[in-house]
Write an enzyme that holds these catalytic residues in place. Structure first.
Site, PDB file in Angstrom:
ATOM      1  N   ASP A   8       0.867  -1.163   0.000  1.00 49.90           N
ATOM      2  CA  ASP A   8       0.000   0.000   0.000  1.00 49.90           C
ATOM      3  C   ASP A   8       0.917   1.230   0.000  1.00 49.90           C
ATOM      4  O   ASP A   8       2.094   1.133   0.380  1.00 49.90           O
ATOM      5  CB  ASP A   8      -0.885  -0.039   1.252  1.00 49.90           C
ATOM      6  CG  ASP A   8      -1.721   1.208   1.408  1.00 49.90           C
ATOM      7  OD1 ASP A   8      -2.377   1.619   0.433  1.00 49.90           O
ATOM      8  OD2 ASP A   8      -1.713   1.786   2.512  1.00 49.90           O
ATOM      9  N   ASP A  10       0.022   5.094   0.971  1.00 49.46           N
ATOM     10  CA  ASP A  10      -0.127   6.015   2.101  1.00 49.46           C
ATOM     11  C   ASP A  10      -0.127   5.253   3.423  1.00 49.46           C
ATOM     12  O   ASP A  10      -0.998   4.418   3.664  1.00 49.46           O
ATOM     13  CB  ASP A  10      -1.440   6.799   1.976  1.00 49.46           C
ATOM     14  CG  ASP A  10      -1.525   7.590   0.681  1.00 49.46           C
ATOM     15  OD1 ASP A  10      -1.119   8.755   0.686  1.00 49.46           O
ATOM     16  OD2 ASP A  10      -1.987   7.021  -0.328  1.00 49.46           O
ATOM     17  N   ASP A 167      -1.620  -0.908   5.860  1.00 51.44           N
ATOM     18  CA  ASP A 167      -1.851  -0.367   7.203  1.00 51.44           C
ATOM     19  C   ASP A 167      -3.324  -0.135   7.512  1.00 51.44           C
ATOM     20  O   ASP A 167      -3.664   0.586   8.451  1.00 51.44           O
ATOM     21  CB  ASP A 167      -1.076   0.943   7.400  1.00 51.44           C
ATOM     22  CG  ASP A 167      -1.683   2.089   6.593  1.00 51.44           C
ATOM     23  OD1 ASP A 167      -1.977   1.888   5.397  1.00 51.44           O
ATOM     24  OD2 ASP A 167      -1.875   3.182   7.161  1.00 51.44           O
TER      25      ASP A 167
END
Length: 218
Positions: A8, A10, A167
């Site tokens: 991922d 960001d 996250d």
């Protein structure tokens, strides 16, 4: 050892919160409002425009002012994508380990391609990464598996031979739905997700370099 590791963007690969917060606070200044502290905005970065405007303006996507504010926010962000954005500590070393081991790596994000690609380019990673898949690349964004399956097709990998690191719970949901091994990045933004142990990820890492132990490299 996996054939590929997808990240991922960001909150997992890079700390993009300062520039997203900067865009939001420039928008708030245009509206005559006081800035929001980074600590308040940071957890919402993984929730995109909806999360940022929700915290900064207290509105939801069904509010009449939302579309215009969202468009202006994205315009302001596009003009300053990579001013303070940095790779998380240890991430560049991790990517170098993957390069040295011959393990392909790529980026699968819900950030639209028109933002993701110039940001990755500004970070100097475009030539090294095997793919950049945005939230609008495939038919459906995460938590659907479509972006990760697209990454596999574009790199010639089988999902079972890949790791996905993220996250947010939607990252783990997407990775599992795609048939990949999933790794939760506890150092990331985490946002409004439930507690990370409940995500049912295959592994949890507290630092990017912790991934090396899962790869048998450390």
């Amino acid at each position: 050892m996996p054939e590929a590791v997808f990240f991922d963007l960001d909150g997992t690969l890079a700390d993009t919160a300062p520039d997203l917060a900067g865009a939001l606070n420039r928008l708030k200044a245009e509206q005559g409002l006081v800035p929001s502290p980074l600590a308040q905005l940071r957890p919402q970065v993984s929730n995109g425009v909806r999360g940022m405007l929700g915290v900064g303006f207290g509105i939801t996507p069904d509010a009449p002012p939302y579309p215009a504010l969202a468009e202006r926010f994205l315009h302001l962000y596009a003009t300053a994508l990579c001013v303070e954005t940095r790779l998380f500590a240890g991430m560049d070393e991790l990517l170098s380990h993957l390069d040295d081991a011959g393990i392909a790596w790529g980026i699968v994000t819900n950030k639209a391609e028109r933002f993701a690609r110039p940001l990755i380019d500004a970070l100097g990673l475009t030539a090294r990464c095997a793919c950049i898949v945005g939230g609008d690349t495939a038919a459906r964004p995460k938590p659907f598996p479509d972006p990760l399956l697209h990454a596999c097709i574009s790199t010639g990998m089988l999902p079972a031979d890949c790791f996905y690191v993220g996250d947010d719970i939607r990252d783990i949901q997407a990775g599992k739905a795609a048939g990949m091994r999933t790794v939760a990045a506890a150092y990331g933004y985490l946002g409004s997700s439930p507690p990370i142990p409940t995500w049912d990820a295959d592994a949890i890492i507290a630092h990017p370099l912790d991934l090396l132990s899962l790869l048998g490299k450390h």
